[in-house]
Design a protein around this motif. Structure first.
Motif, PDB file in Angstrom:
ATOM      1  N   LEU A   1       0.838  -1.188   0.000  1.00  0.00           N
ATOM      2  CA  LEU A   1       0.000   0.000   0.000  1.00  0.00           C
ATOM      3  C   LEU A   1       0.873   1.238   0.000  1.00  0.00           C
ATOM      4  O   LEU A   1       1.738   1.401   0.876  1.00  0.00           O
ATOM      5  CB  LEU A   1      -0.915   0.016   1.230  1.00  0.00           C
ATOM      6  N   ASP A   2       0.659   2.111  -0.971  1.00  0.00           N
ATOM      7  CA  ASP A   2       1.379   3.371  -1.053  1.00  0.00           C
ATOM      8  C   ASP A   2       2.887   3.119  -0.954  1.00  0.00           C
ATOM      9  O   ASP A   2       3.468   2.457  -1.801  1.00  0.00           O
ATOM     10  CB  ASP A   2       0.888   4.322   0.032  1.00  0.00           C
ATOM     11  N   GLN A   3       3.531   3.618   0.092  1.00  0.00           N
ATOM     12  CA  GLN A   3       4.981   3.460   0.234  1.00  0.00           C
ATOM     13  C   GLN A   3       5.397   1.999   0.393  1.00  0.00           C
ATOM     14  O   GLN A   3       6.532   1.638   0.087  1.00  0.00           O
ATOM     15  CB  GLN A   3       5.469   4.265   1.447  1.00  0.00           C
ATOM     16  N   GLY A   4       4.480   1.163   0.859  1.00  0.00           N
ATOM     17  CA  GLY A   4       4.800  -0.255   0.989  1.00  0.00           C
ATOM     18  C   GLY A   4       5.096  -0.902  -0.352  1.00  0.00           C
ATOM     19  O   GLY A   4       5.846  -1.876  -0.434  1.00  0.00           O
ATOM     20  N   ALA A   5       4.481  -0.363  -1.433  1.00  0.00           N
ATOM     21  CA  ALA A   5       4.747  -0.920  -2.767  1.00  0.00           C
ATOM     22  C   ALA A   5       6.197  -0.692  -3.175  1.00  0.00           C
ATOM     23  O   ALA A   5       6.765  -1.484  -3.940  1.00  0.00           O
ATOM     24  CB  ALA A   5       3.804  -0.293  -3.786  1.00  0.00           C
ATOM     25  N   LEU A   6       6.804   0.403  -2.683  1.00  0.00           N
ATOM     26  CA  LEU A   6       8.216   0.660  -2.996  1.00  0.00           C
ATOM     27  C   LEU A   6       9.120  -0.435  -2.436  1.00  0.00           C
ATOM     28  O   LEU A   6      10.159  -0.745  -3.022  1.00  0.00           O
ATOM     29  CB  LEU A   6       8.651   2.016  -2.440  1.00  0.00           C
ATOM     30  N   ILE A   7       8.737  -0.994  -1.299  1.00  0.00           N
ATOM     31  CA  ILE A   7       9.536  -2.074  -0.727  1.00  0.00           C
ATOM     32  C   ILE A   7       9.542  -3.277  -1.670  1.00  0.00           C
ATOM     33  O   ILE A   7      10.589  -3.860  -1.952  1.00  0.00           O
ATOM     34  CB  ILE A   7       8.996  -2.465   0.663  1.00  0.00           C
ATOM     35  N   LEU A   8       8.353  -3.633  -2.169  1.00  0.00           N
ATOM     36  CA  LEU A   8       8.290  -4.754  -3.124  1.00  0.00           C
ATOM     37  C   LEU A   8       9.095  -4.449  -4.377  1.00  0.00           C
ATOM     38  O   LEU A   8       9.797  -5.323  -4.904  1.00  0.00           O
ATOM     39  CB  LEU A   8       6.834  -5.037  -3.488  1.00  0.00           C
ATOM     40  N   ALA A   9       9.024  -3.197  -4.851  1.00  0.00           N
ATOM     41  CA  ALA A   9       9.775  -2.827  -6.055  1.00  0.00           C
ATOM     42  C   ALA A   9      11.274  -2.889  -5.801  1.00  0.00           C
ATOM     43  O   ALA A   9      12.036  -3.388  -6.631  1.00  0.00           O
ATOM     44  CB  ALA A   9       9.362  -1.430  -6.512  1.00  0.00           C
ATOM     45  N   ARG A  10      11.728  -2.362  -4.658  1.00  0.00           N
ATOM     46  CA  ARG A  10      13.158  -2.361  -4.344  1.00  0.00           C
ATOM     47  C   ARG A  10      13.697  -3.784  -4.205  1.00  0.00           C
ATOM     48  O   ARG A  10      14.856  -4.048  -4.558  1.00  0.00           O
ATOM     49  CB  ARG A  10      13.387  -1.567  -3.055  1.00  0.00           C
ATOM     50  N   LEU A  11      12.856  -4.703  -3.728  1.00  0.00           N
ATOM     51  CA  LEU A  11      13.283  -6.090  -3.579  1.00  0.00           C
ATOM     52  C   LEU A  11      13.154  -6.883  -4.877  1.00  0.00           C
ATOM     53  O   LEU A  11      13.433  -8.087  -4.904  1.00  0.00           O
ATOM     54  CB  LEU A  11      12.474  -6.779  -2.474  1.00  0.00           C
ATOM     55  N   GLY A  12      12.720  -6.221  -5.967  1.00  0.00           N
ATOM     56  CA  GLY A  12      12.599  -6.886  -7.260  1.00  0.00           C
ATOM     57  C   GLY A  12      11.378  -7.764  -7.392  1.00  0.00           C
ATOM     58  O   GLY A  12      11.277  -8.560  -8.337  1.00  0.00           O
ATOM     59  N   MET A  13      10.410  -7.610  -6.503  1.00  0.00           N
ATOM     60  CA  MET A  13       9.256  -8.494  -6.486  1.00  0.00           C
ATOM     61  C   MET A  13       8.088  -7.988  -7.329  1.00  0.00           C
ATOM     62  O   MET A  13       7.027  -8.607  -7.350  1.00  0.00           O
ATOM     63  CB  MET A  13       8.798  -8.724  -5.043  1.00  0.00           C
ATOM     64  N   LEU A  14       8.282  -6.855  -8.016  1.00  0.00           N
ATOM     65  CA  LEU A  14       7.276  -6.358  -8.947  1.00  0.00           C
ATOM     66  C   LEU A  14       7.766  -6.395 -10.394  1.00  0.00           C
ATOM     67  O   LEU A  14       7.045  -5.949 -11.293  1.00  0.00           O
ATOM     68  CB  LEU A  14       6.869  -4.923  -8.582  1.00  0.00           C
ATOM     69  N   ASP A  15       8.940  -6.922 -10.611  1.00  0.00           N
ATOM     70  CA  ASP A  15       9.490  -6.965 -11.965  1.00  0.00           C
ATOM     71  C   ASP A  15       8.588  -7.796 -12.890  1.00  0.00           C
ATOM     72  O   ASP A  15       8.123  -8.881 -12.516  1.00  0.00           O
ATOM     73  CB  ASP A  15      10.888  -7.582 -11.949  1.00  0.00           C
ATOM     74  N   GLY A  16       8.327  -7.249 -14.072  1.00  0.00           N
ATOM     75  CA  GLY A  16       7.507  -7.944 -15.048  1.00  0.00           C
ATOM     76  C   GLY A  16       6.022  -7.856 -14.784  1.00  0.00           C
ATOM     77  O   GLY A  16       5.235  -8.539 -15.447  1.00  0.00           O
ATOM     78  N   ARG A  17       5.620  -6.992 -13.851  1.00  0.00           N
ATOM     79  CA  ARG A  17       4.206  -6.854 -13.522  1.00  0.00           C
ATOM     80  C   ARG A  17       3.786  -5.391 -13.605  1.00  0.00           C
ATOM     81  O   ARG A  17       4.594  -4.491 -13.467  1.00  0.00           O
ATOM     82  CB  ARG A  17       3.923  -7.387 -12.111  1.00  0.00           C
ATOM     83  N   GLU A  18       2.476  -5.199 -13.792  1.00  0.00           N
ATOM     84  CA  GLU A  18       1.919  -3.853 -13.702  1.00  0.00           C
ATOM     85  C   GLU A  18       1.705  -3.526 -12.231  1.00  0.00           C
ATOM     86  O   GLU A  18       1.281  -4.370 -11.439  1.00  0.00           O
ATOM     87  CB  GLU A  18       0.588  -3.776 -14.450  1.00  0.00           C
ATOM     88  N   ALA A  19       2.005  -2.285 -11.835  1.00  0.00           N
ATOM     89  CA  ALA A  19       1.905  -1.924 -10.423  1.00  0.00           C
ATOM     90  C   ALA A  19       1.695  -0.430 -10.258  1.00  0.00           C
ATOM     91  O   ALA A  19       2.006   0.366 -11.154  1.00  0.00           O
ATOM     92  CB  ALA A  19       3.164  -2.369  -9.669  1.00  0.00           C
ATOM     93  N   VAL A  20       1.180  -0.062  -9.101  1.00  0.00           N
ATOM     94  CA  VAL A  20       1.041   1.336  -8.692  1.00  0.00           C
ATOM     95  C   VAL A  20       2.202   1.650  -7.756  1.00  0.00           C
ATOM     96  O   VAL A  20       2.375   0.987  -6.724  1.00  0.00           O
ATOM     97  CB  VAL A  20      -0.299   1.574  -7.968  1.00  0.00           C
TER      98      VAL A  20
END
Length: 334
Positions: free
Chosen positions: A92-111
């Protein structure tokens, strides 16, 4: 804090709507110690470590400012173990940055909120308020957190439960007799998932090719599946869902026709009114006026009954309502 509260409330109200404890919630914090929010609310942790990642259906990262400066050592491993066990990972919000920084949103659409230190070329950035792409759920903050959770409930449990929970959150109570959203009956799991996706995107209808892609089907295959299972086209099914939601809003709220049109994904109030009249036999304003006329006799009768009731003095009232002494009882909530 708002997103955190809305998540917990959505799960609690969903349990009330379902009549059973379908969902439970456990809290972890970075250090295992209680966290004090900006409004002074203290949030305690239910677990003091990053063990026990199995058994969760959904993991939600809630974070305030500078989330990347407070990443605990065990979080990455915890998320990977939970993912391997079948959990959906959400930010949620800034929490999504954590997933992005850990590479867990690669290849996906995300906010994603802005990150002044890094860009994420492997993430397909979205301007929507929330995105559910396979086993990842990301959302902006605030009220969008509730929408994201309702989307997850629709997919994880049922669109009907998500619709009922959203209605209860909107009107502040669990309604028993209002016209809830009913989805077309189908034993086809693909149709159930399609309806879940549609029900979660009523105010901002998702293009049918995208829905087909999420179902790993071509648009032609989706049309054939809908015709076989429900004898309707995907567009007809989507329109039915939007109009049923509109009927709820006409009946249960004071929203204007313009506001209801926007909430159910119509391009203009006139387009909404035409579709509504074609589906229900009368325009929304006429239906609302009819309901008001039907309610007037009941209101007048209630007033007459109140006027005929004998007056009660304060002393009589206080004596009548004085509690009797009884043995204490214990109650619990779950």
């Amino acid at each position: 804090m708002l997103g955190y509260v809305l998540i917990r409330e959505a799960l609690r109200i969903a349990n009330l709507c379902a009549g059973q404890a379908l969902f439970s919630c456990r809290i972890r914090t970075v250090t295992g110690d209680p966290v004090t929010a900006s409004d002074g609310t203290v949030i305690a942790a239910d677990a003091q470590d990053w063990e026990g990642a199995q058994g969760f259906d959904l993991l939600v990262l809630c974070a305030g400012p500078d989330p990347l400066g407070h990443l605990p050592m065990g979080l990455r491993g915890f998320l990977h173990r939970a993912e391997a066990a079948g959990a959906t990972l959400a930010g949620l919000d800034q929490g999504a940055l954590i997933l992005a920084r850990l590479g867990m949103l690669d290849g996906r659409e995300a906010v994603l909120p802005p990150d002044p230190e890094r860009s994420y070329p492997a993430v397909a950035l979205s301007r929507r308020t929330h995105v559910f792409d396979r086993d990842r759920l990301t959302s902006t903050g605030g009220l969008a957190a509730a929408e994201a959770l309702l989307d997850w409930i629709a997919r994880a449990r049922s669109p009907a439960l998500a619709a009922q929970t959203g209605e209860a959150m909107a009107i502040g109570r669990v309604a028993d007799n209002s016209r809830r959203q009913r989805l077309p009956d189908s034993s086809d799991p693909v149709m159930q998932k399609m309806q879940s996706i549609m029900a979660a995107h009523l105010h901002d209808p998702m293009p049918l090719p995208r829905i087909a892609a999420e179902l790993e089907m071509s648009l032609k295959q989706l049309r054939l599946r809908c015709d076989k299972a429900l004898r309707k086209t995907p567009m007809q099914i989507y329109l039915d869902l939007r109009l049923k939601r509109a009927a709820q809003l006409v009946e249960d709220t004071a929203l204007s026709v313009c506001e209801i049109a926007a909430a159910t994904g119509f391009a203009s109030p006139s387009a909404f009114t035409r579709s509504y009249r074609s589906h229900f036999g009368k325009p929304p304003r006429a239906e609302r006026a009819d309901r008001k006329r039907q309610a007037k006799p009941k209101t007048a009768k209630l007033r007459r009954l109140k006027a005929q009731a004998a007056p009660t003095t304060w002393a009589e009232d206080s004596q009548a309502t004085r509690p009797t002494v009884a043995a204490p009882s214990a109650s619990s909530t779950g």
